[in-house]
Design an enzyme around this catalytic site. Sequence first.
Site, short mmCIF file in Angstrom:
data_model
loop_
_atom_site.label_atom_id
_atom_site.label_comp_id
_atom_site.label_asym_id
_atom_site.label_seq_id
_atom_site.Cartn_x
_atom_site.Cartn_y
_atom_site.Cartn_z
N GLY A 256 0.82 -1.20 0.00
CA GLY A 256 0.00 0.00 0.00
C GLY A 256 0.85 1.24 0.00
N PHE A 258 1.90 2.88 2.46
CA PHE A 258 2.86 3.02 3.55
C PHE A 258 3.92 1.93 3.55
CE2 PHE A 258 -1.44 4.28 4.94
CZ PHE A 258 -1.24 5.65 4.91
N GLU A 260 4.46 -2.71 3.06
CA GLU A 260 3.84 -4.00 2.78
C GLU A 260 2.83 -4.39 3.86
OE1 GLU A 260 7.46 -6.05 2.36
OE2 GLU A 260 7.58 -5.59 0.22
N ASP A 366 -8.09 10.48 3.06
CA ASP A 366 -7.73 9.61 1.93
C ASP A 366 -8.79 8.53 1.75
OD1 ASP A 366 -6.35 8.53 -0.14
OD2 ASP A 366 -4.72 7.69 1.06
N ARG A 370 -9.73 1.92 -2.33
CA ARG A 370 -8.54 1.16 -1.90
C ARG A 370 -8.39 1.17 -0.39
NH1 ARG A 370 -7.17 5.72 -4.35
NH2 ARG A 370 -6.46 7.37 -2.98
N ASN A 371 -9.03 2.14 0.28
CA ASN A 371 -8.93 2.23 1.74
C ASN A 371 -10.19 1.76 2.46
OD1 ASN A 371 -6.30 3.04 1.95
ND2 ASN A 371 -6.79 5.20 1.64
N ASP A 384 -7.15 3.05 7.57
CA ASP A 384 -6.18 4.14 7.39
C ASP A 384 -6.71 5.51 7.73
OD1 ASP A 384 -4.39 2.29 6.68
OD2 ASP A 384 -4.29 2.79 4.57
P1 AMP Z 1 -2.91 -0.56 2.15
O1 AMP Z 1 -1.56 -0.32 2.70
O2 AMP Z 1 -3.99 -0.27 3.13
O3 AMP Z 1 -3.15 0.11 0.83
O4 AMP Z 1 -3.02 -2.15 1.90
C1 AMP Z 1 -2.46 -2.82 0.78
C2 AMP Z 1 -3.27 -4.09 0.55
O5 AMP Z 1 -3.16 -4.94 1.68
C3 AMP Z 1 -4.77 -3.81 0.39
O6 AMP Z 1 -5.09 -3.60 -0.94
C4 AMP Z 1 -5.40 -5.08 0.93
O7 AMP Z 1 -5.52 -6.02 -0.10
C5 AMP Z 1 -4.40 -5.56 1.96
N1 AMP Z 1 -4.83 -5.20 3.32
C6 AMP Z 1 -4.57 -4.05 3.99
N2 AMP Z 1 -5.10 -4.07 5.24
C7 AMP Z 1 -5.71 -5.26 5.37
C8 AMP Z 1 -6.47 -5.89 6.42
N3 AMP Z 1 -6.68 -5.27 7.59
N4 AMP Z 1 -6.97 -7.12 6.20
C9 AMP Z 1 -6.77 -7.73 5.00
N5 AMP Z 1 -6.08 -7.21 3.99
C10 AMP Z 1 -5.54 -5.99 4.14
#
Ligand code: AMP
Length: 514
Positions: A256, A258, A260, A366, A370-371, A384
């Site tokens: 994402g 921030f 992995e 944000d 995606r969030n 987030d």
């Molecule tokens: P992010 O940093 O929030 O953009 O997360 C990147 C990817 O990780 C997202 O697109 C989700 O597929 C996965 N992800 C993030 N947070 C979670 C969570 N709490 N549970 C499951 N998958 C997550």
Amino acid sequence: MGNCCCHEKQPRRHPLQKNIGHNSGVDGKLAHILETNPRSHVDIIRTRPTPTRTNVPRCNKIVVALYNYMARDVSDVSFKKGDRMEVLDDSDGDWWTVTHLLSKETGLIPGNFVAKEQSVESEDWFFEEVSRKEADKLLLAAENPRGTFLVRPSEHNPQGYSLSVKDWEEMREYHVKHYKIKPLDNGGFYISTNKTFLTLTELVQAYSKNAFGLCHVLSKPCPKPQPQMWDLGPGVRDNWEIPRIQIKLVKKLGRGNFGEVYYGKWKDLTVAVKTLREGTMSTAAFLQEAAIMKKLRHKQLVALYAVCSKEEPIYIVQEYMCKGSLLDFLRKDEGRTLGFEDLIYIAFQVASGMEYLESKQLIHRDLAARNVLIGENMMAKICDFGLARVIEDNEYCPKQGSRFPVKWTAPEAIVYGRFSIKSDVWSYGILLMELFTFGQVPYPGMHGREVIEQVEKGYRMPKPTSHQLPDDIYKTMISCWDGKPENRPTFEFLTHYFEGFNVTSEIPYREVPD
Ligand code: AMP
């Protein structure tokens, strides 16, 4: 500590308020403090101490377990569904001190896993905290036969209840019927005036033997999903800085803004672990923001469980959402087959989570598909929230950053840095477009700079021609993109709008064939 209050259930609140958390006093304080000084509350809010086991007066309330629970540290007690326990202290909203009547162990248990013995809350078919839309989702699960049912408090009548039953009609296939259970002046209940009952249990027993005009005889209680946990266990509730060694990173889920994100384990519990790339934000600023996030409790916000911030990269340990981000979900097989009703349900849930942030005077900054994360039964949760504020990465800066989400951000926030709940409403409008176009990139074919220029001149995304989007929803999106922030709707309005959206005139929602 040591006082035993054994309160009876609190008076019911509106379902939208229900998961705001047990510490409503703390939440109220949070709102007030944020109003006066957005940064000061971190020191002021104190969580309640974990109850001790000694010198606790007995209060003789016997509770029965509604779910299995496996102890997570030395202070809590394991139990199985149906086990009986005596409550010694329930003055803490989350963790109650009990003695298990079989194992004789004394310790802490999550209070929302049990209900008073022989109370209506202890019945398998009684769902204390579900809305009509959630009831639909739970009952329509493929494994539930016709006649699967639940009883829930009515959203509109504070004394009444609703009976929701899964039914089948040839043209519409499975759907759910909802019946009002009305209270009698003398304390009884009825669905139809010619059949009255002293208790809800008697009513359910009677309709389980004979349909008496219902769409179907009540066949089986709907399976109950486990209640939300707000922390990893009693020991790490207040000390939520945990040793990194306790976290096992099992599988990478994605990458994402921030860093992995991993599927991981804390003891036997499944968690998601966000790793923060070095230099993304200062640890002090992050911890301050995390302290706010930890206090926020709403079923449409991803729960923050713990952090490992003693060394880089910082880990954020949060609730795991099995279907990943809404954006990925919409673009893949399961998401692409969503019906119009499902899309409305997701729009409602996101608005409801944002309504909670709005009530706390917090800004997301944000908000985008995606969030938002998706779990079982189409549960949508915002993640987030608050993090965008503490990012130090230049790439995330409105004026220069390649990672800054131009297409989602309101013009006044891009140009003047004026982020507000109303700039979040703008982003919500963009999220609606992503939702109803199954994850299309907004402003297709346009670059960020062009979007800024065009939007400033009054351009707005047109109603998509490739999907059968109802005019009224498109009008709502347009209202979220009003040039004047004060003219945009509130999240409270948007929640009620999608909650009450009439899907009876439902058209199959899919791409229009060429
Ligand atoms: P992010 O940093 O929030 O953009 O997360 C990147 C990817 O990780 C997202 O697109 C989700 O597929 C996965 N992800 C993030 N947070 C979670 C969570 N709490 N549970 C499951 N998958 C997550």
